[in-house]
Design a protein around this motif. Structure first.
Motif, PDB file in Angstrom:
ATOM      1  N   LEU A  28       0.830  -1.199   0.000  1.00  0.00           N
ATOM      2  CA  LEU A  28       0.000   0.000   0.000  1.00  0.00           C
ATOM      3  C   LEU A  28       0.870   1.256   0.000  1.00  0.00           C
ATOM      4  O   LEU A  28       0.591   2.207  -0.736  1.00  0.00           O
ATOM      5  CB  LEU A  28      -0.927  -0.001   1.209  1.00  0.00           C
ATOM      6  CG  LEU A  28      -1.923   1.132   1.321  1.00  0.00           C
ATOM      7  CD1 LEU A  28      -2.867   1.121   0.127  1.00  0.00           C
ATOM      8  CD2 LEU A  28      -2.704   1.020   2.607  1.00  0.00           C
ATOM      9  N   ASN A  47       1.041   4.093  -2.932  1.00  0.00           N
ATOM     10  CA  ASN A  47       0.829   5.521  -2.668  1.00  0.00           C
ATOM     11  C   ASN A  47       1.987   6.361  -3.194  1.00  0.00           C
ATOM     12  O   ASN A  47       1.780   7.439  -3.746  1.00  0.00           O
ATOM     13  CB  ASN A  47       0.637   5.764  -1.174  1.00  0.00           C
ATOM     14  CG  ASN A  47      -0.703   5.266  -0.689  1.00  0.00           C
ATOM     15  OD1 ASN A  47      -1.646   5.113  -1.466  1.00  0.00           O
ATOM     16  ND2 ASN A  47      -0.782   4.973   0.588  1.00  0.00           N
ATOM     17  N   ASP A  48       3.220   5.860  -3.033  1.00  0.00           N
ATOM     18  CA  ASP A  48       4.386   6.583  -3.546  1.00  0.00           C
ATOM     19  C   ASP A  48       4.336   6.681  -5.071  1.00  0.00           C
ATOM     20  O   ASP A  48       4.608   7.743  -5.643  1.00  0.00           O
ATOM     21  CB  ASP A  48       5.682   5.897  -3.123  1.00  0.00           C
ATOM     22  CG  ASP A  48       5.943   6.047  -1.633  1.00  0.00           C
ATOM     23  OD1 ASP A  48       5.323   6.935  -1.018  1.00  0.00           O
ATOM     24  OD2 ASP A  48       6.765   5.276  -1.108  1.00  0.00           O
ATOM     25  N   SER A  77       1.682   6.524  -6.989  1.00  0.00           N
ATOM     26  CA  SER A  77       0.577   7.388  -7.421  1.00  0.00           C
ATOM     27  C   SER A  77       0.940   8.864  -7.255  1.00  0.00           C
ATOM     28  O   SER A  77       0.515   9.697  -8.051  1.00  0.00           O
ATOM     29  CB  SER A  77      -0.698   7.059  -6.657  1.00  0.00           C
ATOM     30  OG  SER A  77      -0.556   7.371  -5.296  1.00  0.00           O
ATOM     31  N   LYS A  78       1.747   9.195  -6.240  1.00  0.00           N
ATOM     32  CA  LYS A  78       2.192  10.583  -6.073  1.00  0.00           C
ATOM     33  C   LYS A  78       3.161  10.980  -7.180  1.00  0.00           C
ATOM     34  O   LYS A  78       3.139  12.107  -7.658  1.00  0.00           O
ATOM     35  CB  LYS A  78       2.861  10.772  -4.710  1.00  0.00           C
ATOM     36  CG  LYS A  78       1.889  10.776  -3.561  1.00  0.00           C
ATOM     37  CD  LYS A  78       2.602  10.953  -2.244  1.00  0.00           C
ATOM     38  CE  LYS A  78       1.619  10.854  -1.086  1.00  0.00           C
ATOM     39  NZ  LYS A  78       2.315  10.954   0.204  1.00  0.00           N
TER      40      LYS A  78
END
Length: 67
Positions: free
Chosen positions: A48, A52-53, A55-56
Motif C-alpha cells: 500500500l 501511494n508513492d 501514485s504521487k
C-alpha cells in the motif's frame, strides 16, 4: 469421543497456548491487537505504501490539467 477421553488416551493433538497468547485473547490466532495486526498485515502495508508513492509520482499538477 469426548475431550477428556481423547486427552487420557493420548489422541489429543491440540497444542496449549504459549507466550502472550495465554494471557491475552486478542493476541491469539489472527490477533486484533495493534502489534499482532501490524505483524500480520506487514506485506500488505508495504504494498500500500509503495502504491501511494507511485501514485504521487505519476500525479500531474492541477495547473497542467487546465491547459
Amino acid at each position: 469421543m469426548s475431550l477428556d477421553k481423547s486427552i487420557n488416551s493420548g489422541k489429543e493433538r491440540r497444542k496449549q497456548y504459549r507466550g502472550v497468547e495465554v494471557y491475552c485473547k486478542m493476541c491469539r490466532n489472527h490477533g486484533s491487537c495493534d502489534y499482532c495486526r501490524n505483524n500480520r498485515l506487514h506485506n500488505a502495508n508495504k504494498r500500500l505504501a509503495r502504491f501511494n508513492d507511485l501514485s504521487k509520482e505519476l500525479d500531474i499538477p492541477a495547473e497542467q490539467n487546465n491547459e
